[in-house]
Design a protein around this motif. Structure first.
Motif, PDB file in Angstrom:
ATOM      1  N   VAL A  44     -19.003   0.323 -35.646  1.00  0.00           N
ATOM      2  CA  VAL A  44     -19.995  -0.753 -35.672  1.00  0.00           C
ATOM      3  C   VAL A  44     -20.729  -0.810 -34.338  1.00  0.00           C
ATOM      4  N   GLU A  45     -19.977  -0.747 -33.239  1.00  0.00           N
ATOM      5  CA  GLU A  45     -20.577  -0.845 -31.908  1.00  0.00           C
ATOM      6  C   GLU A  45     -21.546   0.300 -31.626  1.00  0.00           C
ATOM      7  N   LYS A  46     -21.204   1.502 -32.069  1.00  0.00           N
ATOM      8  CA  LYS A  46     -22.031   2.678 -31.786  1.00  0.00           C
ATOM      9  C   LYS A  46     -22.937   3.077 -32.948  1.00  0.00           C
ATOM     10  N   ASP A  47     -22.866   2.337 -34.051  1.00  0.00           N
ATOM     11  CA  ASP A  47     -23.628   2.642 -35.255  1.00  0.00           C
ATOM     12  C   ASP A  47     -23.427   4.094 -35.690  1.00  0.00           C
ATOM     13  N   ARG A  48     -22.160   4.440 -35.869  1.00  0.00           N
ATOM     14  CA  ARG A  48     -21.793   5.797 -36.281  1.00  0.00           C
ATOM     15  C   ARG A  48     -20.975   5.763 -37.573  1.00  0.00           C
ATOM     16  N   PRO A  49     -21.111   6.796 -38.390  1.00  0.00           N
ATOM     17  CA  PRO A  49     -20.228   6.882 -39.552  1.00  0.00           C
ATOM     18  C   PRO A  49     -18.793   7.177 -39.115  1.00  0.00           C
ATOM     19  N   VAL A  50     -17.879   6.917 -40.030  1.00  0.00           N
ATOM     20  CA  VAL A  50     -16.454   7.108 -39.778  1.00  0.00           C
ATOM     21  C   VAL A  50     -15.954   8.269 -40.625  1.00  0.00           C
ATOM     22  N   ASN A  81     -20.325  13.497 -30.934  1.00  0.00           N
ATOM     23  CA  ASN A  81     -21.667  12.945 -30.780  1.00  0.00           C
ATOM     24  C   ASN A  81     -22.164  12.119 -31.961  1.00  0.00           C
ATOM     25  N   HIS A  82     -21.488  12.206 -33.108  1.00  0.00           N
ATOM     26  CA  HIS A  82     -22.036  11.565 -34.303  1.00  0.00           C
ATOM     27  C   HIS A  82     -21.061  10.704 -35.109  1.00  0.00           C
ATOM     28  N   PHE A  83     -19.775  10.775 -34.853  1.00  0.00           N
ATOM     29  CA  PHE A  83     -18.783  10.105 -35.688  1.00  0.00           C
ATOM     30  C   PHE A  83     -17.757   9.348 -34.860  1.00  0.00           C
ATOM     31  N   THR A  84     -17.088   8.401 -35.502  1.00  0.00           N
ATOM     32  CA  THR A  84     -15.795   7.951 -35.018  1.00  0.00           C
ATOM     33  C   THR A  84     -14.788   8.559 -35.987  1.00  0.00           C
ATOM     34  N   VAL A  85     -13.652   8.957 -35.461  1.00  0.00           N
ATOM     35  CA  VAL A  85     -12.715   9.765 -36.229  1.00  0.00           C
ATOM     36  C   VAL A  85     -11.336   9.104 -36.228  1.00  0.00           C
ATOM     37  N   THR A  86     -10.761   9.007 -37.409  1.00  0.00           N
ATOM     38  CA  THR A  86      -9.454   8.381 -37.568  1.00  0.00           C
ATOM     39  C   THR A  86      -8.658   9.122 -38.637  1.00  0.00           C
ATOM     40  N   ARG A  87      -7.372   8.783 -38.740  1.00  0.00           N
ATOM     41  CA  ARG A  87      -6.488   9.458 -39.696  1.00  0.00           C
ATOM     42  C   ARG A  87      -5.631   8.433 -40.424  1.00  0.00           C
ATOM     43  N   THR A 121     -10.870  14.190 -46.895  1.00  0.00           N
ATOM     44  CA  THR A 121     -11.694  13.643 -45.823  1.00  0.00           C
ATOM     45  C   THR A 121     -12.620  12.625 -46.450  1.00  0.00           C
ATOM     46  N   VAL A 122     -12.545  11.398 -45.951  1.00  0.00           N
ATOM     47  CA  VAL A 122     -13.381  10.314 -46.478  1.00  0.00           C
ATOM     48  C   VAL A 122     -14.405   9.953 -45.414  1.00  0.00           C
ATOM     49  N   PHE A 123     -15.622   9.712 -45.869  1.00  0.00           N
ATOM     50  CA  PHE A 123     -16.699   9.306 -44.978  1.00  0.00           C
ATOM     51  C   PHE A 123     -17.117   7.888 -45.316  1.00  0.00           C
ATOM     52  N   ASP A 125     -19.724   4.576 -43.847  1.00  0.00           N
ATOM     53  CA  ASP A 125     -20.827   4.312 -42.931  1.00  0.00           C
ATOM     54  C   ASP A 125     -20.327   3.402 -41.807  1.00  0.00           C
ATOM     55  N   ALA A 126     -21.221   3.064 -40.887  1.00  0.00           N
ATOM     56  CA  ALA A 126     -20.823   2.294 -39.705  1.00  0.00           C
ATOM     57  C   ALA A 126     -20.243   0.931 -40.052  1.00  0.00           C
ATOM     58  N   SER A 127     -20.618   0.383 -41.188  1.00  0.00           N
ATOM     59  CA  SER A 127     -20.083  -0.921 -41.576  1.00  0.00           C
ATOM     60  C   SER A 127     -18.814  -0.805 -42.418  1.00  0.00           C
ATOM     61  N   GLY A 128     -18.351   0.415 -42.644  1.00  0.00           N
ATOM     62  CA  GLY A 128     -17.123   0.627 -43.413  1.00  0.00           C
ATOM     63  C   GLY A 128     -17.343   0.822 -44.892  1.00  0.00           C
ATOM     64  N   ASP A 129     -18.598   0.902 -45.325  1.00  0.00           N
ATOM     65  CA  ASP A 129     -18.883   1.157 -46.734  1.00  0.00           C
ATOM     66  C   ASP A 129     -18.663   2.632 -47.053  1.00  0.00           C
ATOM     67  N   TYR A 130     -18.155   2.879 -48.237  1.00  0.00           N
ATOM     68  CA  TYR A 130     -17.840   4.223 -48.698  1.00  0.00           C
ATOM     69  C   TYR A 130     -19.110   5.053 -48.876  1.00  0.00           C
ATOM     70  N   ILE A 131     -19.090   6.285 -48.337  1.00  0.00           N
ATOM     71  CA  ILE A 131     -20.181   7.238 -48.557  1.00  0.00           C
ATOM     72  C   ILE A 131     -19.738   8.269 -49.591  1.00  0.00           C
ATOM     73  N   THR A 132     -18.691   9.013 -49.257  1.00  0.00           N
ATOM     74  CA  THR A 132     -18.176  10.042 -50.155  1.00  0.00           C
ATOM     75  C   THR A 132     -16.835  10.524 -49.646  1.00  0.00           C
ATOM     76  N   ARG A 133     -16.223  11.415 -50.405  1.00  0.00           N
ATOM     77  CA  ARG A 133     -14.973  12.036 -49.962  1.00  0.00           C
ATOM     78  C   ARG A 133     -15.018  13.523 -50.260  1.00  0.00           C
ATOM     79  N   LEU A 134     -14.277  14.243 -49.472  1.00  0.00           N
ATOM     80  CA  LEU A 134     -14.173  15.689 -49.606  1.00  0.00           C
ATOM     81  C   LEU A 134     -12.704  16.013 -49.841  1.00  0.00           C
TER      82      LEU A 134
END
Length: 167
Positions: A44-50, A81-87, A121-123, A125-134
């Motif tokens: 949220v702070e950096k406006d990056r997807p997760v 440079n583009h994501f926040t990453v978690t497990r 792998t789930v993606f 958006d910056a607000s925690g809304d679901y984009i897609t999964r791999l």
């Protein structure tokens, strides 16, 4: 068949799986892995997807994703440079993760995000809304294409197939 031959065959088949399972729960070095809740806050702070790496400690393909994909310098640079990453450990039922006002175990959250196996792998958006999964394993080249597709927000206006054809 002699007992020693059977034991040797058993160990030669079992030990590679044991080696993979030991490293699958260890995240790749060079990636800034965050706790799930911290990752969402920073997104949220950096406006990056997760990117959420859903794994199991015993999963050989999860280990391979950590050793063969997340260690590639181009993948690491793009993530940094583009994501926040978690497990999330899909087998973990003893922890508690807070997500959208719910207290869930990692296993419950992983399943709620659509993981039916590992690796997934789930993606978000910056607000925690679901984009897609791999689901499953993909090599570093294709993984980087997927990261670029999500990280550039191309998914908003075009299909992945179109994105790959034009880039």
């Amino acid at each position: 068949m002699p007992r020693s031959v059977l034991l040797t065959l058993f160990l030669s088949c079992a030990l590679p799986g044991v080696a993979w399972s030991q490293s699958a729960s260890e995240p790749a070095e060079g990636v800034n892995w965050l706790a799930f809740e911290d990752g969402l806050q920073i997104a949220v702070e950096k406006d990056r997807p997760v990117l959420v790496d859903i794994y199991a400690p015993w999963c050989g393909w999860c280990s391979r994703l950590q050793t063969d994909v997340y260690t590639v310098p181009d993948v690491q640079a793009y993530l940094a440079n583009h994501f926040t990453v978690t497990r999330l450990n899909i087998d973990s039922v003893d922890d508690v993760v807070n997500f959208r006002g719910y207290e869930l175990t990692s296993a419950e959250l992983a399943m709620g995000l659509g993981a039916s196996g590992t690796p997934t792998t789930v993606f978000l958006d910056a607000s925690g809304d679901y984009i897609t999964r791999l689901p499953g394993f993909v090599g570093a080249g294709e993984f980087l294409q997927i990261l670029t597709f999500i990280g550039s927000k191309a998914y908003v206006s075009e299909s992945f197939e179109t994105f790959v054809e034009t880039n």
